[in-house]
Design an enzyme around this catalytic site. Structure first.
Site, PDB file in Angstrom:
ATOM      1  N   GLY A  58      39.681  47.182  45.722  1.00  0.00           N
ATOM      2  CA  GLY A  58      38.485  46.550  46.273  1.00  0.00           C
ATOM      3  C   GLY A  58      38.796  45.399  47.212  1.00  0.00           C
ATOM      4  O   GLY A  58      37.963  45.016  48.031  1.00  0.00           O
ATOM      5  N   HIS A  59      39.976  44.855  47.122  1.00  0.00           N
ATOM      6  CA  HIS A  59      40.346  43.649  47.872  1.00  0.00           C
ATOM      7  C   HIS A  59      41.631  43.876  48.629  1.00  0.00           C
ATOM      8  O   HIS A  59      42.683  43.424  48.195  1.00  0.00           O
ATOM      9  CB  HIS A  59      40.507  42.490  46.870  1.00  0.00           C
ATOM     10  CG  HIS A  59      40.639  41.128  47.479  1.00  0.00           C
ATOM     11  ND1 HIS A  59      41.806  40.646  48.039  1.00  0.00           N
ATOM     12  CD2 HIS A  59      39.738  40.116  47.603  1.00  0.00           C
ATOM     13  CE1 HIS A  59      41.597  39.416  48.466  1.00  0.00           C
ATOM     14  NE2 HIS A  59      40.355  39.067  48.211  1.00  0.00           N
ATOM     15  N   PHE A  60      41.647  44.594  49.778  1.00  0.00           N
ATOM     16  CA  PHE A  60      40.490  45.253  50.364  1.00  0.00           C
ATOM     17  C   PHE A  60      40.911  46.678  50.694  1.00  0.00           C
ATOM     18  O   PHE A  60      42.095  46.945  50.894  1.00  0.00           O
ATOM     19  CB  PHE A  60      40.082  44.553  51.666  1.00  0.00           C
ATOM     20  CG  PHE A  60      39.656  43.117  51.483  1.00  0.00           C
ATOM     21  CD1 PHE A  60      40.552  42.075  51.738  1.00  0.00           C
ATOM     22  CD2 PHE A  60      38.384  42.805  51.041  1.00  0.00           C
ATOM     23  CE1 PHE A  60      40.182  40.763  51.573  1.00  0.00           C
ATOM     24  CE2 PHE A  60      37.999  41.494  50.887  1.00  0.00           C
ATOM     25  CZ  PHE A  60      38.892  40.459  51.145  1.00  0.00           C
TER      26      PHE A  60
END
Lengths: 93, 162
Positions: free
Chosen positions: B37-39
């Site tokens: 998610g990051h990223f």
């Protein structure tokens, strides 16, 4: 040379939204000046550095919690400054 | 690093009780759902976790100096500067030095270096209080052993190899 009160008042004013002129010897650091416990740690840190002392904050809080002292004894500005003066004198002795 | 358990320090490599300073090692895992998610397409170690790594290194220093007798809790983060991207798989050197030993609190200068360059730094302050639960005290003693700290009198030091 600034007095202890003037120095401590400047420290508190610089670290909060409280105008310098609103800080009086009778002001209560937490109740009147709206400094929370975390801000007070910052204030004590700056006082420790400025005066070359170690404010015994834990001892003071224990005494207050055990009823051996009142919060006013330590957090009213004039009383706080008297304690600082004693700590400075003790260190110099 | 065991990111899913929020345990970011792998090993204490040096501890100087007189100077009140610590050097620790932390290796960022190659894979984690955090990086998904990051990223997407640009996996990065979140800056807030680099700050947490500095906080944990600081915690081990303060605990070592007090013999793991009292628990430090992060109280403030000042002037945190995230100077460079840090990628999965990076090996970190996380350091902390106590600059003020207050009554029930401490202030430290901390930093993360990777690849020989400073990736971030911050001034952290901690409140140091009695353990709220004995199980936490026991857990911290286990962590001490896991990162290579051993009791030596009133303090903890880095376990000697061999």
């Amino acid at each position: 040379m600034s007095s202890t009160f003037e120095t401590v008042a400047k420290i508190i004013s610089s670290m909060s939204d409280v105008p310098l002129e609103d800080i009086k010897p009778e002001s209560h650091a937490i109740n009147d000046l709206e400094i929370d416990s975390l801000d007070f740690f910052d204030v004590v840190f700056t006082i420790d550095k400025e005066f070359g002392i170690k404010v015994p904050l834990e001892t003071w809080m224990e005494e207050i919690n055990e009823g051996k002292a009142s919060a006013d004894d330590y957090f009213i500005m004039k009383n706080l400054c008297e304690h600082i003066d004693k700590l400075v004198a003790a260190k110099a002795a | 690093m065991r990111l899913e358990y929020f345990q970011l320090i792998d090993q204490v490599t040096a501890l100087d009780a007189d100077a009140a300073s610590i050097v620790t090692r932390a290796v960022i895992p190659e894979h984690s759902t955090i990086f998904e998610g990051h990223f997407p397409g640009h996996p990065l170690m979140p800056g807030v976790l680099l700050i947490e790594a500095m906080a944990q290194a600081s915690g081990f220093l303060l605990l070592s100096l007090n013999g793991f007798a009292r628990m430090p809790y992060l109280a403030s983060v000042k002037q945190a500067k995230l100077r460079a991207f840090v990628t999965p798989g990076s090996e970190l050197e996380v350091t902390a030095k106590r600059i003020h030993d207050g009554s029930g609190y401490a202030v430290l200068d901390t930093a993360v270096h990777t690849g020989g360059k400073k990736a971030c730094d911050a001034q952290l302050s901690f409140r140091i209080v009695a353990y709220p639960a004995e199980i936490l005290h026991e857990h911290m003693l286990e962590k001490a052993a896991a990162v290579g700290l051993v009791k030596a009198g009133d303090i903890y030091v880095v376990k000697e190899e061999g």
